[in-house]
Scaffold this motif. Structure first.
Motif, PDB file in Angstrom:
ATOM      1  N   ASP A 185      -4.144   2.660  10.004  1.00 18.07           N
ATOM      2  CA  ASP A 185      -3.233   1.518  10.095  1.00 18.07           C
ATOM      3  C   ASP A 185      -2.006   1.832  10.933  1.00 18.07           C
ATOM      4  O   ASP A 185      -1.572   1.023  11.759  1.00 18.07           O
ATOM      5  N   HIS A 242     -12.691   0.933   2.831  1.00 18.88           N
ATOM      6  CA  HIS A 242     -12.224  -0.378   2.392  1.00 18.88           C
ATOM      7  C   HIS A 242     -12.970  -0.814   1.127  1.00 18.88           C
ATOM      8  O   HIS A 242     -12.363  -1.300   0.167  1.00 18.88           O
ATOM      9  N   PRO A 284      -2.975  -9.138   9.890  1.00 17.99           N
ATOM     10  CA  PRO A 284      -4.372  -8.938   9.504  1.00 17.99           C
ATOM     11  C   PRO A 284      -5.089 -10.279   9.387  1.00 17.99           C
ATOM     12  O   PRO A 284      -4.519 -11.259   8.888  1.00 17.99           O
ATOM     13  N   ASP A 342      -9.877  -9.938   6.629  1.00 18.56           N
ATOM     14  CA  ASP A 342      -9.607  -8.501   6.550  1.00 18.56           C
ATOM     15  C   ASP A 342     -10.038  -7.985   5.183  1.00 18.56           C
ATOM     16  O   ASP A 342      -9.627  -8.505   4.136  1.00 18.56           O
ATOM     17  N   ARG A 343     -10.861  -6.940   5.172  1.00 20.65           N
ATOM     18  CA  ARG A 343     -11.449  -6.452   3.927  1.00 20.65           C
ATOM     19  C   ARG A 343     -10.460  -5.690   3.055  1.00 20.65           C
ATOM     20  O   ARG A 343     -10.760  -5.340   1.921  1.00 20.65           O
ATOM     21  N   ARG A 344      -9.271  -5.442   3.571  1.00 24.99           N
ATOM     22  CA  ARG A 344      -8.287  -4.704   2.788  1.00 24.99           C
ATOM     23  C   ARG A 344      -7.476  -5.599   1.876  1.00 24.99           C
ATOM     24  O   ARG A 344      -6.866  -5.122   0.914  1.00 24.99           O
TER      25      ARG A 344
END
Length: 306
Positions: free
Chosen positions: A15, A70, A154, A158-160
């Motif tokens: 990141d 993730h 994002p 976004d998978r986060r």
């Protein structure tokens, strides 16, 4: 066996793009982060990063591992949520980062509601611009962010992160009383192309919204005066220093004595506000009531963004 904390460090470095920045976000030393990355490469048997003059970037093997990171970290968030629910989770602290107007419009009312409906939950508030609060969530510095869409944010998939839409609001044109367009009921952005402007600093999400609106209208705004405080922006417009586009909610309780406020003609630039948590944490018994309270408060502000 890959350690989960090293996956968290892997994601932080991906990141932030540098070991130093990731270490600062994680409250670790750069040497500690480098050691954990070296151990992760040894555990996986693959080189995960390439280091260059501008920082580090993931190798193809690193990208593969990041995708799994993730999923693993989201599942760990879900595990914590279920364990907290099993242990009742009736009391604890939830830290929320939000920009100033978001605090006033939705976070403060949500805190008041939680004090009655969920007295065991204590909310800690941190003032942070919309572009700063999302990294704070990802770095586990806060639990919830009240943020806005901005260039480089994002993506929704976004998978986060898990997002909860809150409200959307238009920007209005703020003009000095003597401006040639002050007598019009609506102001097209194109008509302000030759004016000087007052507005937020570059990097502020609202700056991006304003600049994009002007670009769509076919010009670059000549911003000569900068402030992230919209009360100051309105005061500058009132002094004849320039024109501005200001989110409608930011005009509440602001001295408008020296300006006229007009809706934008055509499609108005819009600030879209949402809450965000780390993926998997949305059902945590402490976080879920906070998200519900934010959504209830937002219903009184304006429409939910599409």
């Amino acid at each position: 066996m890959i350690e989960a904390r090293r996956l968290h460090i892997l994601r932080a470095v991906a990141d932030h793009r540098t070991v130093t920045a990731a270490a600062a976000a994680l409250y670790l030393t750069p040497s500690a982060v480098s050691q954990q990355l070296a151990a992760l490469e040894q555990e996986t048997g693959h080189r995960l990063f390439e280091r260059g003059a501008r920082g580090v970037r993931l190798t193809p093997a690193g990208e593969i591992l990041l995708g799994h990171a993730h999923a693993v970290l989201a599942q760990l968030e879900r595990a914590e949520a279920e364990l907290a629910a099993y242990g009742s989770g009736e009391g604890g602290i939830v830290t929320v980062a939000a920009f100033a107007t978001g605090i006033a419009l939705v976070l403060a009312p949500a805190v008041a509601e939680l004090a009655v409906a969920s007295p065991g939950i204590r909310v800690r508030v941190q003032d942070a611009e919309g572009d700063a609060s999302l990294p704070m969530v990802l770095d586990r510095q806060v639990d919830v962010a009240v943020a806005v869409e901005y260039r480089g944010a994002p993506a929704e998939d976004d998978r986060r992160l898990t997002r909860v839409p809150l409200y959307a609001e238009p920007f209005d044109a703020v003009l000095p009383l003597g401006h040639p367009l002050a007598g019009q009921t609506r102001v097209p952005v194109t008509a302000l192309a030759k004016d000087t402007w007052a507005g937020p600093y570059p990097g502020n999400p609202c700056h991006d919204v304003i600049v994009l609106a002007c670009e769509y209208a076919g010009f670059q705004p000549r911003v000569e005066h900068h402030s992230d405080d919209f009360r100051a922006v309105v005061a500058l417009a009132g002094a004849g220093a320039g024109v501005a586009l200001v989110p409608r909610s930011a005009l509440r309780d602001t001295d408008l004595g020296g300006v006229v406020v007009r809706p934008v003609d055509g499609t108005a630039p819009t600030r879209r506000v949402f809450a965000a948590v780390r993926c998997g944490a949305e059902e945590h018994p402490l976080i879920r009531p906070v998200l519900d309270a934010l959504r209830a408060a937002a219903e009184k502000v304006g429409p939910v963004p599409a």
